[in-house]
Design a protein around this motif. Sequence first.
Motif, mmCIF file in Angstrom:
data_model
loop_
_atom_site.group_PDB
_atom_site.id
_atom_site.type_symbol
_atom_site.label_atom_id
_atom_site.label_comp_id
_atom_site.label_asym_id
_atom_site.label_seq_id
_atom_site.Cartn_x
_atom_site.Cartn_y
_atom_site.Cartn_z
ATOM 1 N N MET A 78 11.234 12.699 9.553
ATOM 2 C CA MET A 78 9.991 11.952 9.399
ATOM 3 C C MET A 78 8.825 12.810 9.902
ATOM 4 O O MET A 78 8.928 13.489 10.901
ATOM 5 C CB MET A 78 10.042 10.648 10.181
ATOM 6 N N LYS A 79 7.713 12.717 9.187
ATOM 7 C CA LYS A 79 6.517 13.480 9.534
ATOM 8 C C LYS A 79 5.418 12.529 9.992
ATOM 9 O O LYS A 79 5.284 11.431 9.468
ATOM 10 C CB LYS A 79 6.028 14.265 8.309
ATOM 11 N N LYS A 80 4.619 12.991 10.955
ATOM 12 C CA LYS A 80 3.494 12.198 11.446
ATOM 13 C C LYS A 80 2.216 12.674 10.772
ATOM 14 O O LYS A 80 2.001 13.878 10.618
ATOM 15 C CB LYS A 80 3.361 12.321 12.962
ATOM 16 N N TYR A 81 1.381 11.705 10.411
ATOM 17 C CA TYR A 81 0.112 12.001 9.754
ATOM 18 C C TYR A 81 -1.029 11.492 10.612
ATOM 19 O O TYR A 81 -0.895 10.511 11.346
ATOM 20 C CB TYR A 81 0.062 11.352 8.371
ATOM 21 N N THR A 82 -2.155 12.168 10.495
ATOM 22 C CA THR A 82 -3.343 11.770 11.228
ATOM 23 C C THR A 82 -4.486 11.496 10.236
ATOM 24 O O THR A 82 -4.487 12.032 9.130
ATOM 25 C CB THR A 82 -3.741 12.836 12.264
ATOM 26 N N ILE A 83 -5.410 10.687 10.658
ATOM 27 C CA ILE A 83 -6.553 10.322 9.820
ATOM 28 C C ILE A 83 -7.685 11.316 10.036
ATOM 29 O O ILE A 83 -8.011 11.657 11.174
ATOM 30 C CB ILE A 83 -7.047 8.905 10.166
ATOM 31 N N ASP A 84 -8.292 11.749 8.947
ATOM 32 C CA ASP A 84 -9.540 12.515 9.024
ATOM 33 C C ASP A 84 -10.653 11.464 9.074
ATOM 34 O O ASP A 84 -11.046 10.907 8.060
ATOM 35 C CB ASP A 84 -9.677 13.415 7.798
ATOM 36 N N PHE A 85 -11.112 11.147 10.274
ATOM 37 C CA PHE A 85 -12.063 10.052 10.467
ATOM 38 C C PHE A 85 -13.399 10.293 9.766
ATOM 39 O O PHE A 85 -14.075 9.340 9.389
ATOM 40 C CB PHE A 85 -12.283 9.791 11.964
ATOM 41 N N SER A 86 -13.775 11.547 9.574
ATOM 42 C CA SER A 86 -15.056 11.804 8.917
ATOM 43 C C SER A 86 -14.985 11.568 7.410
ATOM 44 O O SER A 86 -16.021 11.553 6.739
ATOM 45 C CB SER A 86 -15.535 13.225 9.212
ATOM 46 N N HIS A 87 -13.773 11.363 6.880
ATOM 47 C CA HIS A 87 -13.602 11.108 5.455
ATOM 48 C C HIS A 87 -12.812 9.832 5.201
ATOM 49 O O HIS A 87 -12.147 9.701 4.163
ATOM 50 C CB HIS A 87 -12.918 12.302 4.775
ATOM 51 N N SER A 88 -12.849 8.900 6.155
ATOM 52 C CA SER A 88 -12.104 7.654 6.045
ATOM 53 C C SER A 88 -12.968 6.484 6.500
ATOM 54 O O SER A 88 -13.895 6.662 7.293
ATOM 55 C CB SER A 88 -10.838 7.718 6.917
ATOM 56 N N THR A 89 -12.658 5.299 5.980
ATOM 57 C CA THR A 89 -13.440 4.104 6.310
ATOM 58 C C THR A 89 -12.547 2.874 6.311
ATOM 59 O O THR A 89 -11.697 2.715 5.428
ATOM 60 C CB THR A 89 -14.548 3.856 5.260
ATOM 61 N N ILE A 90 -12.752 2.011 7.301
ATOM 62 C CA ILE A 90 -12.179 0.667 7.269
ATOM 63 C C ILE A 90 -13.358 -0.269 7.065
ATOM 64 O O ILE A 90 -14.212 -0.417 7.941
ATOM 65 C CB ILE A 90 -11.424 0.314 8.557
#
Length: 175
Positions: free
Chosen positions: A1-13
């Motif tokens: 299993m691989k862990k992923y991280t969010i690129d916060f400058s290119h993501s939105t909730i």
Amino acid sequence: MKKYTIDFSHSTIGFSVRHMMISRIHGTFEAYNAEIVAADIEQMQKANISFTIAVASVSTKNHDRDVHLVSPDFFDADVYPKIIFTSTYIDQLHERKFAIHGDLTIKNITRPIVFTTVYTGKGVNPWAQEVFGFQAKTQIDRRDFNLVYNTFLETGGVLISDEIDIVVDLELNLL
């Protein structure tokens, strides 16, 4: 299993709600984190996804409204500072479309929801990292989470609709 991280400058909730039954108000949550683990992020079926959102980070581009949203009339952020989503299982609907089932907790009330999610593709960013894009959408009834504040209008109808549209746009990369 691989862990992923969010690129916060290119993501939105983000979210939107009908106002006075004639327009939509849009907002975002500016502070959140996620744990995303998957054998193959492009296939997603075996992914584990969880989000924690800081309620006080709500932004609708109107200070007075944001203060009202974190007050006891709505989210009561001093008592319930976090919104939490945890996936329970994921169905593949089409080649790039998935149904992410999970539990959403707002104000200590947990309800099952489903995000219809589209894998929008992958690329390589300027720092030579492979990135993956997703857009997830759902609609909730705010009354299910004890978000019941409203005002009746003299012309009929209500100030705020009960249905809240949620849209999550994510750009992920390997941790």
